[in-house]
Design an enzyme around this catalytic site. Sequence first.
Site, PDB file in Angstrom:
ATOM      1  CD  GLU A   8       5.542 -35.556  62.904  1.00 11.19           C
ATOM      2  OE1 GLU A   8       5.118 -34.915  61.960  1.00 11.19           O
ATOM      3  OE2 GLU A   8       6.292 -36.534  62.770  1.00 11.19           O
ATOM      4  CG  ASP A  95       3.702 -36.441  59.615  1.00  6.60           C
ATOM      5  OD1 ASP A  95       4.559 -37.334  59.620  1.00  6.60           O
ATOM      6  OD2 ASP A  95       2.638 -36.496  60.266  1.00  6.60           O
ATOM      7  CG  ASP A  97       0.902 -32.532  56.788  1.00 11.03           C
ATOM      8  OD1 ASP A  97       1.847 -32.305  57.567  1.00 11.03           O
ATOM      9  OD2 ASP A  97      -0.168 -33.062  57.154  1.00 11.03           O
ATOM     10  CD  GLU A  99      -1.134 -28.898  61.979  1.00  8.60           C
ATOM     11  OE1 GLU A  99      -1.081 -28.412  63.111  1.00  8.60           O
ATOM     12  OE2 GLU A  99      -1.839 -28.439  61.069  1.00  8.60           O
ATOM     13  CE1 TYR A 320       1.795 -37.711  57.300  1.00 10.59           C
ATOM     14  CE2 TYR A 320       1.169 -36.211  55.536  1.00 10.59           C
ATOM     15  CZ  TYR A 320       1.322 -36.491  56.878  1.00 10.59           C
ATOM     16  OH  TYR A 320       0.986 -35.541  57.819  1.00 10.59           O
ATOM     17  NE  ARG A 322      -3.435 -35.689  59.350  1.00 10.58           N
ATOM     18  CZ  ARG A 322      -2.794 -36.337  60.323  1.00 10.58           C
ATOM     19  NH1 ARG A 322      -1.517 -36.632  60.175  1.00 10.58           N
ATOM     20  NH2 ARG A 322      -3.418 -36.690  61.424  1.00 10.58           N
ATOM     21  CG  HIS A 367       5.515 -35.318  47.204  1.00  6.49           C
ATOM     22  ND1 HIS A 367       5.686 -34.122  46.555  1.00  6.49           N
ATOM     23  CD2 HIS A 367       6.162 -35.199  48.381  1.00  6.49           C
ATOM     24  CE1 HIS A 367       6.421 -33.315  47.307  1.00  6.49           C
ATOM     25  NE2 HIS A 367       6.716 -33.935  48.417  1.00  6.49           N
TER      26      HIS A 367
END
Length: 883
Positions: A8, A95, A97, A99, A320, A322, A367
């Site tokens: 990203e 990422d 997730d 998103e 991560y 989120r 996770h």
Amino acid sequence: MSTLVIVESPTKARTIRNYLPKDYRVEASMGHVRDLPQSASEIPAAVKGEKWAQLGVNIEADFEPVYVVPKDKKKIVTQLKDALKGVDELILATDEDREGESISWHLYQLLKPKVPTKRMVFHEITQEAIKKALTDCRNIDEQLVRAQETRRILDRLVGYTLSPLLWKKIAWGLSAGRVQSVAVRLLVNKERQRRAFHEGTYWDLKASLLQEKSPFSAQLVTFGGTKVATGSDFDPTTGQITAGRNVVLLNEEQALELKERLEGKTWTVTDMEERPVTRKPSPPFTTSTLQQESNRKLRLSARDTMRVAQNLYEQGYITYMRTDSVHLSDQAIAAARSCVEQKYGKQYLSPQPRQYTTKSKGAQEAHEAIRPAGSTFRTPQETGLGGREFAVYDLIWKRTVASQMADSRQTQITVQLLVEDAGFRSSGKRIDFPGYLRAYVEGSDDPEAALEDQEVILPPLKVGDHPTCTELEAVGHETQPPARYTEASLVKTLESEGIGRPSTYASIIGTIIDKGYAQLVSNALIPTFTAFAVTDLLEKHFPDIVDPSFTSKMEQTLDDIATGEAKWLPYLQKFYLGEHGLETLVREQESQIDATKARTVELENLDAKVRIGKYGPYIEVENGEGVVTASIPKDLTPADLNPKQVEVLLRQKTTGPDQVGRHPETGEPIYVKIGTYGPYVQLGDKTEENPKPKQASFPKGVTPENLTLEVAVGLLALPRTLGVHPVTGGKIQASLGRFGPYVVHDQGKEGKDYRSLKAADNVLTISLERALELLAEPKKGRSSSSSKSKAALRELGTHPDDDASVNIYDGPYGPYIKHGKTNVSLPEGQSVETITLSAALELLQAKASTKSTSRTSKSTTSKTKSSTTKSSTTRGKKKEASN
């Protein structure tokens, strides 16, 4: 074999590049490359005539979304397509997730790769994690993508269907949202409770005692064998003792009488209890708990916390950020336990490794908890970080390490004392073994709560002892209204109610503030009158939209779609197009909503009407001569607006402002006025000859009630010249500014040097000597971060002229866009999250044009002897050069 890896952000690309083979090329998508249209100009021509076009979702064709590439992303997409040419493999490494999964899917749809494509996910950016992720690639999870797409469509339907209604009925620019509107209602309900609150007063006694020369204190708890009333015994809606409570309510007179009667009497210890207590460490951080703790301890907003955490993750410092999970991997547990043993010793380790279970509603697919990255944890000092990044990493490191430490063992001590018929209690706490408290103490939303690591030592006491009373004091108390939400407590409530997702809380709270639904004052979220009007309208006409339980069920359904337990299309059809669907409700309710009533906020015990106007809220009252209106100052909250304040605001309009006196030198009257930004003084009347009379705002601590003529004259005299600097000869002045009182040293060509005054300083009396002391101190910015930690709040992309980065940074006056040496502030109404690269380029171009025009003007002025033709030609050439 060559491979293209897409992530990203440029920061993430730079970090991950270090851990990949040389034939791997890493590029950044700069976030989403496709989305629903954000404005009418982005709607494709092919669908512009459709009645659903403004939604960006074809509700007539199974809710098919209309995806477009925003203008500022077209160049990035072209660059990615070029990068894809000639490679043998594509890896989408966004990422992990929902998103991130969605971004990877959109990239795949846009790039249409003809080479093998893999989806790579990882929880941290370390060599070991990247190496493992390369061997465990998978396909894009279509089910996860569909769940995210359904969520996006649902949010668009709610926002774009209700927001236009708010524009028509209340004010332009307002917005409604699936989670945002519920959060605003929570703030409004709390303010309603504060408005309905009635203060209660009660008295008790506090004793200072000595036992063998060791001091301790005790509080009155019973009188005549009956419990003495405390704040918890009062009904907040009446200010009286709650019905059915058997308590003694002491007033001031009774408390003083009891104090006099007990003085000199014998005190006796009647009971003593020691109770062992074990405290366990908190689980490691999730997104929600990190936001809460960062707000409590560091006073960072949820939005700022997530920005900092994003930077830490992308630089490889943390996992991560989120996640709803409190789970720790075996690797993380081993690293944390190693830290404990090395830093604190084996006795501080928990006997067995601690593993935590996620309990939050609808926990996402992440996770692991947020923790320091890697198989060994760098201490905060070893990272070289500074400022906010250091502070947030320090929180995460301590919380993770503490989670593997031994329990804290404490002893709670309660001593009961009797003097005549009055019972007193003294409470103490002894920490027998600090355990995890050596590393970390969790913050509290309750400012009255004592931290767990604070001991309260009592002297050795036993039943039958007669301590000496050295002082007995009658103490009066007033019950307090319910505390407003802070960002921490609002996030906690949203999560506990299952409303929204922790990864979205930062942007939701940011939007609430940006849209004018709340002000952040001393860490409290105070709803505005506009928030009251919007909440009133939604409660009356669309109650489900602001019902926490309805929103929570909606959230659960979206989670069920992600797992395949629910079908997305039937759900959207029922929610939007059903018999009681949103589209039907809006169509039916719009004609029933009276705009004048919608713009009116009705408050209990207030005859005046509060209306939402084009320029903000105002009071409207009818008197014998017609309707009188007055603006409501920004710092006057809905809970605090009362009839007396209404009278003051209206009197200024009807009989003119109050006069504090006349200026001793000019003889002009000095008025006290109340404006949009609060009270201020004005010298003289506004006339044609004097259209802008001198005005000065009130400093902190000064109110219309305590303002004196001397202070008013002093305020109008600002800025005060204190003298000159002994070294530079530059003028030194004291004045009031946007951020409070300050002193300034005019250094000529080198600019001006400012210092804020300390709490004990007075802008009206500060001396030159004191000003020099302040100016000699090192200058402190709004953040103590080092240059290394001056990370961008957001990276927008590259400038088409020179490929230099265009980023957003946090400055002393708010966020600003930076390209090379050109800085430009974000325009009002734009937020860090919403501004696009194209909009930023326009602002930078406008700034550059302004500079060019300014230089041209100076050049022309300096050449007054040149001919008009020559001067005109010069201006023309310069103008061409600047375009």
